[in-house]
Design an enzyme around this catalytic site. Structure first.
Site, PDB file in Angstrom:
ATOM      1  CB  THR A 179      -3.265  -6.864   4.272  1.00  0.00           C
ATOM      2  OG1 THR A 179      -3.432  -8.274   4.413  1.00  0.00           O
ATOM      3  CG2 THR A 179      -3.538  -6.178   5.605  1.00  0.00           C
ATOM      4  CD  GLU A 191       7.634   7.594   5.240  1.00  0.00           C
ATOM      5  OE1 GLU A 191       8.076   8.649   4.795  1.00  0.00           O
ATOM      6  OE2 GLU A 191       8.217   6.947   6.136  1.00  0.00           O
ATOM      7  N   GLY A 219       5.631   1.217   8.952  1.00  0.00           N
ATOM      8  CA  GLY A 219       4.238   1.526   8.603  1.00  0.00           C
ATOM      9  C   GLY A 219       4.013   3.002   8.362  1.00  0.00           C
ATOM     10  CE  LYS A 230       9.358  -3.665   8.477  1.00  0.00           C
ATOM     11  NZ  LYS A 230       8.531  -4.154   9.596  1.00  0.00           N
ATOM     12  N   GLY A 255      -0.285  -2.897   9.474  1.00  0.00           N
ATOM     13  CA  GLY A 255      -1.750  -2.889   9.369  1.00  0.00           C
ATOM     14  C   GLY A 255      -2.147  -2.328   8.021  1.00  0.00           C
TER      15      GLY A 255
HETATM   16  N1  LIG Z   1       0.359  -6.097   5.793  1.00  0.00           N
HETATM   17  C1  LIG Z   1       0.978  -5.095   6.416  1.00  0.00           C
HETATM   18  O1  LIG Z   1       0.608  -4.676   7.514  1.00  0.00           O
HETATM   19  C2  LIG Z   1       2.149  -4.421   5.732  1.00  0.00           C
HETATM   20  C3  LIG Z   1       2.815  -3.367   6.410  1.00  0.00           C
HETATM   21  C4  LIG Z   1       3.889  -2.722   5.778  1.00  0.00           C
HETATM   22  C5  LIG Z   1       4.289  -3.138   4.524  1.00  0.00           C
HETATM   23  N2  LIG Z   1       3.648  -4.186   3.909  1.00  0.00           N
HETATM   24  C6  LIG Z   1       4.108  -4.567   2.575  1.00  0.00           C
HETATM   25  O2  LIG Z   1       3.054  -4.334   1.649  1.00  0.00           O
HETATM   26  C7  LIG Z   1       3.128  -5.282   0.599  1.00  0.00           C
HETATM   27  C8  LIG Z   1       1.783  -6.006   0.478  1.00  0.00           C
HETATM   28  O3  LIG Z   1       1.527  -6.699   1.694  1.00  0.00           O
HETATM   29  P1  LIG Z   1       0.076  -7.303   2.011  1.00  0.00           P
HETATM   30  O4  LIG Z   1       0.108  -7.666   3.458  1.00  0.00           O
HETATM   31  O5  LIG Z   1      -0.991  -6.403   1.508  1.00  0.00           O
HETATM   32  O6  LIG Z   1       0.117  -8.655   1.125  1.00  0.00           O
HETATM   33  P2  LIG Z   1      -1.093  -9.635   0.785  1.00  0.00           P
HETATM   34  O7  LIG Z   1      -2.246  -9.390   1.693  1.00  0.00           O
HETATM   35  O8  LIG Z   1      -0.498 -10.995   0.715  1.00  0.00           O
HETATM   36  O9  LIG Z   1      -1.529  -9.202  -0.680  1.00  0.00           O
HETATM   37  C9  LIG Z   1      -0.727  -9.430  -1.815  1.00  0.00           C
HETATM   38  C10 LIG Z   1      -1.520  -9.098  -3.068  1.00  0.00           C
HETATM   39  O10 LIG Z   1      -0.624  -9.273  -4.173  1.00  0.00           O
HETATM   40  C11 LIG Z   1      -1.244 -10.128  -5.122  1.00  0.00           C
HETATM   41  N3  LIG Z   1      -0.243 -10.968  -5.795  1.00  0.00           N
HETATM   42  C12 LIG Z   1       0.567 -11.901  -5.223  1.00  0.00           C
HETATM   43  N4  LIG Z   1       1.337 -12.466  -6.169  1.00  0.00           N
HETATM   44  C13 LIG Z   1       0.986 -11.893  -7.340  1.00  0.00           C
HETATM   45  C14 LIG Z   1       1.411 -12.065  -8.674  1.00  0.00           C
HETATM   46  N5  LIG Z   1       2.342 -12.952  -9.010  1.00  0.00           N
HETATM   47  N6  LIG Z   1       0.842 -11.287  -9.642  1.00  0.00           N
HETATM   48  C15 LIG Z   1      -0.126 -10.405  -9.333  1.00  0.00           C
HETATM   49  N7  LIG Z   1      -0.581 -10.194  -8.077  1.00  0.00           N
HETATM   50  C16 LIG Z   1      -0.025 -10.934  -7.098  1.00  0.00           C
HETATM   51  C17 LIG Z   1      -2.208 -10.996  -4.343  1.00  0.00           C
HETATM   52  O11 LIG Z   1      -3.157 -11.479  -5.255  1.00  0.00           O
HETATM   53  P3  LIG Z   1      -4.399 -12.389  -4.842  1.00  0.00           P
HETATM   54  O12 LIG Z   1      -5.396 -11.396  -4.287  1.00  0.00           O
HETATM   55  O13 LIG Z   1      -4.840 -12.972  -6.132  1.00  0.00           O
HETATM   56  O14 LIG Z   1      -3.903 -13.357  -3.836  1.00  0.00           O
HETATM   57  C18 LIG Z   1      -2.727  -9.995  -3.308  1.00  0.00           C
HETATM   58  O15 LIG Z   1      -3.799  -9.261  -3.873  1.00  0.00           O
HETATM   59  C19 LIG Z   1       4.308  -6.202   0.931  1.00  0.00           C
HETATM   60  O16 LIG Z   1       5.463  -5.734   0.304  1.00  0.00           O
HETATM   61  C20 LIG Z   1       4.451  -6.039   2.448  1.00  0.00           C
HETATM   62  O17 LIG Z   1       5.760  -6.291   2.890  1.00  0.00           O
HETATM   63  C21 LIG Z   1       2.591  -4.830   4.492  1.00  0.00           C
END
Ligand SMILES: NC(=O)c1ccc[n+]([C@@H]2O[C@H](COP(=O)([O-])OP(=O)(O)OC[C@H]3O[C@@H](n4cnc5c(N)ncnc54)[C@H](OP(=O)(O)O)[C@@H]3O)[C@@H](O)[C@H]2O)c1
Length: 410
Positions: free
Chosen positions: A17, A117, A122, A193, A290
């Protein structure tokens, strides 16, 4: 033309995401960033579960962006990158709240930047404000709404009278809640957080294990209905504050009066209020999560890292943790509709030094509903009263309690 020297190579770990949104945003903004910094950022490689090699990406990058999430392998990759002299940008609150001291220590020793950050609220720039803008202020308290999923659910329950389960389904349908929402609704995400914010605000080590947290799963539509009658709104509030010479960091649902700066923050929004004698109070609010929003915060960190120097958290004095704090409470009881019930409850409260501020009583046939707001009291005393109330024969179901934040502002 851009010469090889003026390219700044960004290695991206994770393409979900946030990572996917970051990979789109970086080339879109590269020209503007080159004007700002004299360096043109360029993606040097992407790692997911099915593509890319970490070692190759590390070797070909000036900075690593970690957007995998979770502890491992994210922790090993971040440590390896910093040990190899690379700056790191991450949005990983779980990693920072559980291994922050280890990571900051390596960043300091290696003279690299660790920026995060996107990990809290967010795109709301609360980390930068605490680390930089307010570095000269002695902060007394940081509190806020730092989980957009739960804020959306509570807002929906208040607006439509929906149950927790229905409001959660709606949040999932709109993409505000994940398929597995447990870390959001049980308070753990907000606790992580708050650990990070407390660490920055008070220059003291704080890990997730030291944050007491409660979620919103037990909130009933009734609670919100009575709150309306009492003129209160319900939020999941994270608090980090100095108490005496110590520190309390906690997350729990709380009722707020309408004048409170966090009372009007609705839907998936986040807001953080920072209080200090020298600045009075600052509230920052905006989208709490997001993909594109968080990617924007991540890119801001990348740009900052391209313009040295920046600081890593300094070594600090360890504050002790205060476990028992003072709070007002809302108390909800299903009781037998018979004389003397109110007196029995009042007697138990008085034994524990809990004094009643307001009471609403409604008869429902054989049963009655008794809803009270009590004045601020030590939480341990209130908990003792709750145990005694639960044991009263007139109680039909276990009593429910939610904290009330009494202060009014402005
Ligand atoms: N989503 C939000 O709105 C948001 C907001 C603030 C902070 N965050 C933080 O941002 C970070 C990412 O969140 P996200 O929502 O983008 O997560 P996500 O959609 O689940 O994406 C995770 C990515 O990491 C890859 N991945 C997972 N395990 C892996 C491994 N062992 N080796 C290599 N790659 C691996 C996945 O690969 P595949 O593509 O192969 O599955 C995917 O591309 C997290 O720390 C989350 O807490 C997210």
């Amino acid at each position: 033309m851009t010469s090889a020297d003026s390219v700044f190579r960004v290695g991206l770990l994770g393409h979900g995401t946030v990572g996917g949104a970051f990979a789109e945003l970086l080339p879109e903004q590269a020209g503007r960033i080159e004007v700002l910094t004299g360096l043109r950022p360029s993606l040097s490689g992407v790692l997911t579960r099915s593509r890319g090699s970490f070692d190759e990406i590390l070797a070909g990058s000036d900075l690593i962006v970690e957007l995998i999430g979770g502890i491992e392998p994210a922790r090993s990759y971040v440590l390896a990158a910093m040990n190899a002299g690379r700056h790191v940008v991450t949005a990983n609150k779980q990693l920072l709240s559980q291994h922050g001291e280890e990571l900051w220590d390596v960043a300091r020793r290696r003279g690299v930047q660790l920026r995060f950050e996107g990990a809290v609220a967010g795109v709301v720039p609360v980390i930068r404000v605490l680390q930089e803008s307010l570095a000269g202020a002695r902060i007394d308290r940081v509190h806020g709404i730092v989980n957009g999923t739960t804020n959306f659910i509570l807002s929906e329950m208040a607006r439509t009278g929906a149950t927790f389960a229905d409001a959660l389904s709606e949040a999932q349908r709109l993409g505000y809640a994940e398929a597995d929402p447990s870390e959001d609704v049980d308070g753990r995400d907000a606790a992580a957080k708050m650990a990070i914010l407390a660490r920055l605000a008070f220059d003291t080590p704080v890990s997730l294990q030291q944050v007491r947290y409660e979620g919103i799963e037990q909130i009933k539509p009734d609670d919100l209905e009575y709150a309306r009658e009492l003129g209160l709104g319900l939020k999941l509030i994270g608090t980090a504050e100095r108490i005496g010479g110590g520190l309390s960091v906690r997350v729990h649902p709380a009722f707020l009066y309408p004048g409170h700066p966090l009372a009007s923050v609705n839907g998936p929004f986040n807001a953080v209020t920072v209080e200090s004698a020298s600045i009075t109070e600052i509230t920052m609010s905006g989208p709490g999560a997001g993909g594109p929003q968080t990617a924007s915060a991540v890119l801001g960190d990348v740009i900052s890292a391209m313009i040295p120097p920046a600081s890593t958290p300094p070594t600090m004095n360890a504050l002790s943790f205060v476990e028992d704090v003072v709070s007002a409470f809302y108390l909800h009881m299903e009781v037998a509709d018979q004389p003397g019930v109110l007196a029995a409850v009042a007697r138990v409260l008085a034994q524990e030094g809990v004094s009643v501020k307001s009471v609403v009583q409604k008869g429902l046939g054989e049963q009655a509903r008794l809803v009270m707001v009590v004045h601020p009291v030590l939480e341990s005393r209130f908990a003792a009263a709750m145990v005694k109330i639960a044991a009263l024969p007139v109680l039909r179901t276990p009593p429910r309690a939610i904290r009330v934040i009494e202060e009014e502002f402005g």
